[in-house]
Design an enzyme around this catalytic site. Structure first.
Site, PDB file in Angstrom:
ATOM      1  N   HIS A  59       0.824  -1.206   0.000  1.00 17.14           N
ATOM      2  CA  HIS A  59       0.000   0.000   0.000  1.00 17.14           C
ATOM      3  C   HIS A  59       0.856   1.253   0.000  1.00 17.14           C
ATOM      4  O   HIS A  59       1.219   1.786   1.059  1.00 17.14           O
ATOM      5  CB  HIS A  59      -0.923  -0.020   1.231  1.00 17.14           C
ATOM      6  CG  HIS A  59      -1.979   1.026   1.206  1.00 17.14           C
ATOM      7  ND1 HIS A  59      -3.160   0.898   1.910  1.00 17.14           N
ATOM      8  CD2 HIS A  59      -2.054   2.220   0.575  1.00 17.14           C
ATOM      9  CE1 HIS A  59      -3.912   1.970   1.702  1.00 17.14           C
ATOM     10  NE2 HIS A  59      -3.252   2.790   0.908  1.00 17.14           N
ATOM     11  N   HIS A  61       1.467   5.176  -2.247  1.00 17.73           N
ATOM     12  CA  HIS A  61       1.012   6.153  -3.250  1.00 17.73           C
ATOM     13  C   HIS A  61       2.258   6.872  -3.760  1.00 17.73           C
ATOM     14  O   HIS A  61       2.751   7.787  -3.115  1.00 17.73           O
ATOM     15  CB  HIS A  61       0.065   7.179  -2.628  1.00 17.73           C
ATOM     16  CG  HIS A  61      -1.188   6.609  -2.035  1.00 17.73           C
ATOM     17  ND1 HIS A  61      -2.401   6.654  -2.680  1.00 17.73           N
ATOM     18  CD2 HIS A  61      -1.422   5.968  -0.850  1.00 17.73           C
ATOM     19  CE1 HIS A  61      -3.341   6.083  -1.927  1.00 17.73           C
ATOM     20  NE2 HIS A  61      -2.763   5.661  -0.808  1.00 17.73           N
ATOM     21  N   ARG A  63       2.539   8.651  -6.469  1.00 15.83           N
ATOM     22  CA  ARG A  63       2.254   9.993  -7.030  1.00 15.83           C
ATOM     23  C   ARG A  63       2.793  10.209  -8.438  1.00 15.83           C
ATOM     24  O   ARG A  63       3.050  11.365  -8.796  1.00 15.83           O
ATOM     25  CB  ARG A  63       2.849  11.080  -6.129  1.00 15.83           C
ATOM     26  CG  ARG A  63       2.454  11.031  -4.675  1.00 15.83           C
ATOM     27  CD  ARG A  63       1.074  11.587  -4.482  1.00 15.83           C
ATOM     28  NE  ARG A  63       0.749  11.812  -3.085  1.00 15.83           N
ATOM     29  CZ  ARG A  63      -0.329  11.294  -2.502  1.00 15.83           C
ATOM     30  NH1 ARG A  63      -1.174  10.532  -3.179  1.00 15.83           N
ATOM     31  NH2 ARG A  63      -0.594  11.564  -1.249  1.00 15.83           N
ATOM     32  N   ASN A  93      -4.443   6.551  -7.509  1.00 19.71           N
ATOM     33  CA  ASN A  93      -4.949   7.939  -7.457  1.00 19.71           C
ATOM     34  C   ASN A  93      -3.861   8.957  -7.774  1.00 19.71           C
ATOM     35  O   ASN A  93      -3.559   9.855  -6.996  1.00 19.71           O
ATOM     36  CB  ASN A  93      -5.615   8.231  -6.099  1.00 19.71           C
ATOM     37  CG  ASN A  93      -4.664   8.078  -4.921  1.00 19.71           C
ATOM     38  OD1 ASN A  93      -3.736   7.293  -4.975  1.00 19.71           O
ATOM     39  ND2 ASN A  93      -4.912   8.826  -3.853  1.00 19.71           N
ATOM     40  N   HIS A 178     -10.952   1.344   0.154  1.00 20.03           N
ATOM     41  CA  HIS A 178     -10.918   2.402   1.167  1.00 20.03           C
ATOM     42  C   HIS A 178     -12.343   2.481   1.697  1.00 20.03           C
ATOM     43  O   HIS A 178     -13.256   2.897   0.979  1.00 20.03           O
ATOM     44  CB  HIS A 178     -10.487   3.736   0.559  1.00 20.03           C
ATOM     45  CG  HIS A 178     -10.412   4.837   1.571  1.00 20.03           C
ATOM     46  ND1 HIS A 178      -9.230   5.455   1.911  1.00 20.03           N
ATOM     47  CD2 HIS A 178     -11.357   5.411   2.336  1.00 20.03           C
ATOM     48  CE1 HIS A 178      -9.468   6.361   2.852  1.00 20.03           C
ATOM     49  NE2 HIS A 178     -10.745   6.365   3.117  1.00 20.03           N
ATOM     50  N   HIS A 232      -6.394  -0.551   5.402  1.00 16.92           N
ATOM     51  CA  HIS A 232      -6.225   0.306   6.592  1.00 16.92           C
ATOM     52  C   HIS A 232      -7.427   0.324   7.557  1.00 16.92           C
ATOM     53  O   HIS A 232      -8.015   1.374   7.809  1.00 16.92           O
ATOM     54  CB  HIS A 232      -5.813   1.737   6.228  1.00 16.92           C
ATOM     55  CG  HIS A 232      -6.513   2.391   5.076  1.00 16.92           C
ATOM     56  ND1 HIS A 232      -7.868   2.364   4.917  1.00 16.92           N
ATOM     57  CD2 HIS A 232      -6.019   3.120   4.046  1.00 16.92           C
ATOM     58  CE1 HIS A 232      -8.182   3.038   3.834  1.00 16.92           C
ATOM     59  NE2 HIS A 232      -7.077   3.502   3.284  1.00 16.92           N
ATOM     60  N   ASP A 303       0.842   2.791   3.679  1.00 20.56           N
ATOM     61  CA  ASP A 303       0.001   3.845   3.110  1.00 20.56           C
ATOM     62  C   ASP A 303       0.821   5.118   2.856  1.00 20.56           C
ATOM     63  O   ASP A 303       0.348   6.234   3.088  1.00 20.56           O
ATOM     64  CB  ASP A 303      -1.213   4.148   3.990  1.00 20.56           C
ATOM     65  CG  ASP A 303      -2.328   4.861   3.223  1.00 20.56           C
ATOM     66  OD1 ASP A 303      -2.134   5.168   2.035  1.00 20.56           O
ATOM     67  OD2 ASP A 303      -3.384   5.128   3.825  1.00 20.56           O
ATOM     68  N   HIS A 307       2.816  14.409   0.846  1.00 23.03           N
ATOM     69  CA  HIS A 307       2.264  15.730   0.509  1.00 23.03           C
ATOM     70  C   HIS A 307       3.351  16.762   0.807  1.00 23.03           C
ATOM     71  O   HIS A 307       4.250  16.494   1.616  1.00 23.03           O
ATOM     72  CB  HIS A 307       1.016  16.031   1.363  1.00 23.03           C
ATOM     73  CG  HIS A 307      -0.176  15.194   1.002  1.00 23.03           C
ATOM     74  ND1 HIS A 307      -0.970  15.425  -0.095  1.00 23.03           N
ATOM     75  CD2 HIS A 307      -0.698  14.090   1.607  1.00 23.03           C
ATOM     76  CE1 HIS A 307      -1.943  14.528  -0.154  1.00 23.03           C
ATOM     77  NE2 HIS A 307      -1.799  13.690   0.867  1.00 23.03           N
TER      78      HIS A 307
HETATM   79  O1  DOR Z   1      -4.512   9.713   4.095  1.00 22.10           O
HETATM   80  C1  DOR Z   1      -4.683   9.289   2.965  1.00 22.10           C
HETATM   81  N1  DOR Z   1      -3.922   9.741   1.934  1.00 22.10           N
HETATM   82  N2  DOR Z   1      -5.625   8.384   2.739  1.00 22.10           N
HETATM   83  C2  DOR Z   1      -5.978   8.036   1.495  1.00 22.10           C
HETATM   84  O2  DOR Z   1      -6.914   7.285   1.351  1.00 22.10           O
HETATM   85  C3  DOR Z   1      -5.298   8.604   0.320  1.00 22.10           C
HETATM   86  C4  DOR Z   1      -3.962   9.097   0.674  1.00 22.10           C
HETATM   87  C5  DOR Z   1      -3.411  10.021  -0.365  1.00 22.10           C
HETATM   88  O3  DOR Z   1      -3.372   9.625  -1.535  1.00 22.10           O
HETATM   89  O4  DOR Z   1      -3.013  11.128  -0.029  1.00 22.10           O
HETATM   90 ZN    ZN Z   2      -3.791   4.718   0.740  1.00 23.88          ZN
END
Ligand code: DOR
Ligand code: ZN
Length: 438
Positions: A59, A61, A63, A93, A178, A232, A303, A307
Site C-alpha cells: 500500500h 502512493h 504519485r 490515485n 478504502h 487500513h 500507506d 504531501h
Molecule cells: O490519508 C490518505 N492519503 N488516505 C488516502 O486514502 C489517500 C492518501 C493520499 O493519496 O493522499
Molecule cells: Zn492509501
C-alpha cells in the site's frame, strides 16, 4: 562442487517453517538451495543478521504521474529499497488516475524502466470503467482493483451500494477498498469549520463512518461472494465485525495505526498526523495489536502518501490527508518486534505470506527453492534514529522524525541482485512487475 551466482552465508534464515541457521544459494535470480554449500560468483556475509524473505509493502502512493517535487516512482522505490522492501504495490490515485488499459500499459513500461524494486499496481474503479474491471485486473502486474468507497485524496469515488455491487460482479480477484461511509462523511462535514484543532479530523471521520462503510461492504461481499480486502482498518468495531467475515474478507492494518494514537499524535504532530482513515484513540491501538495477535489482520502496509511539507503546515481542514512511510515501515515494525509486540515470524507473515495470499502473488513471499531470490537482511540489534534528512522522498519529511529504533534493514536483495547494502543503493533501477495469479 555446486556453483551459485550468489551465496548468502552465516545468517539466520526465517523460513516458513521456522528460523534456521542456513546458507542460501541463488541461481538465475531464484533460490536454488537452502542449507547450501559450494562456490559462488558473489557472497553476502550475513553474520549476525536475520535473512527474511523480501518484504512487501502492499500500500503506497508514489504519485507518478503527479508533482515530482513531492514524490516520483524512482524516488519512492529508492526509498523502498533503502527501507528494506523488495516490492511495493502502488495506488492508482495519481494525476491522471490509472483507470483504463492505456494507462495501465503506460505504467507497466514506466515501472520496468524506472523502478528500483519490483512492483504491483492497482487499477482504480470508477462509475465509468466498471464493465472493464474484469479485464483490467488480469493485465500484467495488476495486484487488484482499488475502490475508494469514501472520498480521500484525488477524485476516485464509488459510494452507493448498487455501484459497489456492480464492481463486485465484474471480475474474480480480491478487490481492495478504502472503506469510510461517504454519506456520513458528507453529512457530518458542516459540523466542523476551518481552524478547529487537528484532532477534529478523527471527530469528523469518526468510528461510525468506518464501521458503516465496512458493514455495507461485508453485506455486499456475502451477497456476491466476491473476495473483499479492507485496507487500513482503523477501528476496534470493524475488527470485531471482520472476524465474522473471514470467508469473504481480509484485512490490512497500517503501521501508523499500530504506532501512534490520539490525542497524542495531533498534539505532537499537528497536520503531520492527519491521514485517512484517521489515527484514533488508544482503544483502537489496543484493538489493532489484538488483531495482529489473533490473526484477524492479514497484511500491514505503510500507506505512504506524501504531501508537500508546506501543505502539511496548513490548518485543519485545508491540510491534505496522508503521511509518508515507505522508507520507515520496516524499521518501525522491527522496533515493534524488539519491543515484544509481535514476533519476527508474524511480521514476515504479515509482510510476505499475507500479501501473497490476499493478492495471489506468484513466486515471491517465502524463502523456498524455486521462489524469487528476494531477501531483506536485518540486524535486530542495530540502533538508529529515524530523521527527516534520511528520507529520499522529495517532500522530505516523516511522521517518525526523531524516533529511536532498535532493528534495522541492512540489505535488500531482489531476484539475486543486491540493490541496497548498509544504507547504500547499488546499481541501476532493475525492478520488474510482480506476477499475480489471474
Ligand atoms: O490519508 C490518505 N492519503 N488516505 C488516502 O486514502 C489517500 C492518501 C493520499 O493519496 O493522499
Ligand atoms: Zn492509501
Amino acid at each position: 562442487m555446486t556453483h551459485f551466482d550468489l551465496l548468502i552465508q552465516n545468517g539466520t534464515a526465517v523460513l516458513p517453517w521456522g528460523e534456521v541457521a542456513a546458507d542460501i544459494g541463488v541461481r538465475n535470480g531464484r533460490i536454488a538451495a537452502i542449507g547450501a554449500s559450494g562456490t559462488a560468483d558473489a557472497v553476502v556475509d550475513a553474520t549476525g543478521l536475520h535473512v527474511l524473505p523480501g518484504l512487501i509493502d502492499p500500500h503506497v502512493h508514489l504519485r507518478d504521474p503527479g508533482d515530482p517535487t513531492i514524490e516520483t516512482l524512482p524516488t519512492g522505490t529508492k526509498a523502498a529499497v533503502l527501507g528494506g522492501l523488495a516490492a511495493v504495490f502502488d495506488m492508482p490515485n495519481t494525476t491522471p488516475s490509472i483507470t483504463n488499459a492505456d494507462r495501465v500499459a503506460w505504467k507497466q513500461g514506466y515501472i520496468e524502466a524506472n523502478s528500483w524494486c519490483d512492483m504491483g499496481l492497482y487499477v482504480g474503479a470508477t462509475n465509468g470503467n466498471t464493465p472493464e474491471l474484469g479485464m483490467l485486473e488480469t493485465m500484467a502486474g495488476v495486484c487488484a482493483v482499488k475502490v475508494f468507497a469514501g472520498s480521500s485524496t484525488g477524485d476516485l469515488l464509488i459510494e452507493d451500494d448498487a455501484s459497489l455491487e456492480a464492481v463486485m460482479r465484474n471480475g474474480r480477484r480480491a478487490v481492495a477498498y478504502h472503506s469510510e461511509d461517504e454519506y456520513r462523511l458528507q453529512e457530518r462535514r458542516p459540523m466542523f469549520h476551518s481552524g478547529m484543532p487537528y484532532r477534529s479530523h478523527m471527530e469528523w471521520r469518526d468510528e461510525e463512518c468506518a464501521l458503516l462503510g465496512t458493514r455495507r461492504l461485508m453485506a455486499l461481499a456475502r451477497k456476491t461472494g466476491r473476495a473483499t480486502h479492507i485496507l487500513h482498518v482503523s477501528t476496534a468495531s470493524e475488527l470485531e465485525l471482520l472476524r465474522d467475515y473471514k470467508d469473504v474478507a481480509t484485512a490490512e492494518l497500517l503501521v501508523n495505526h499500530l504506532t501512534q494514537w490520539a490525542p497524542d499524535v495531533y498534539d505532537r504532530l499537528g497536520g503531520f498526523g492527519v491521514m485517512n482513515p484517521p489515527i484514533r484513540g488508544k482503544e483502537h491501538w489496543h484493538a489493532a495489536w489484538a488483531a495482529i495477535a489473533d490473526g484477524t489482520a492479514d497484511t500491514i502496509g505503510s500507506d505512504h502518501a506524501p504531501h508537500p511539507h508546506a501543505a502539511k503546515l496548513k490548518p485543519w481542514p485545508e491540510v491534505p490527508a496522508g503521511l509518508t512511510g515507505v522508507q520507515t515501515l520496516v524499521p518501525v515494525m522491527l522496533d515493534h518486534v524488539n519491543a515484544g509486540r509481535l514476533s519476527l515470524a508474524r511480521m514476515v507473515d504479515l509482510m510476505c505470506a499475507g500479501p501473497a495470499r490476499v493478492y495471489g502473488v506468484v513466486g515471491k513471499g517465502r524463502i523456498a527453492a524455486g521462489y524469487d531470490a528476494d531477501f531483506t537482511l536485518v540486524d535486530m540489534k542495530q540502533k538508529r534514529m529515524i530523521t527527516n534528512d534520511w528520507i529520499v522522498t522529495p517532500c522530505g519529511w516523516t511522521p517518525f522524525d526523531g524516533m529511536a529504533i532498535t532493528g534495522w534493514p541492512m540489505a535488500t536483495i531482489i531476484r539475486g541482485r543486491t540493490v541496497m547494502r548498509d544504507g547504500e543503493v547499488l546499481g541501476e533501477p532493475g525492478g520488474r512487475l510482480v506476477n499475480f495469479a489471474a
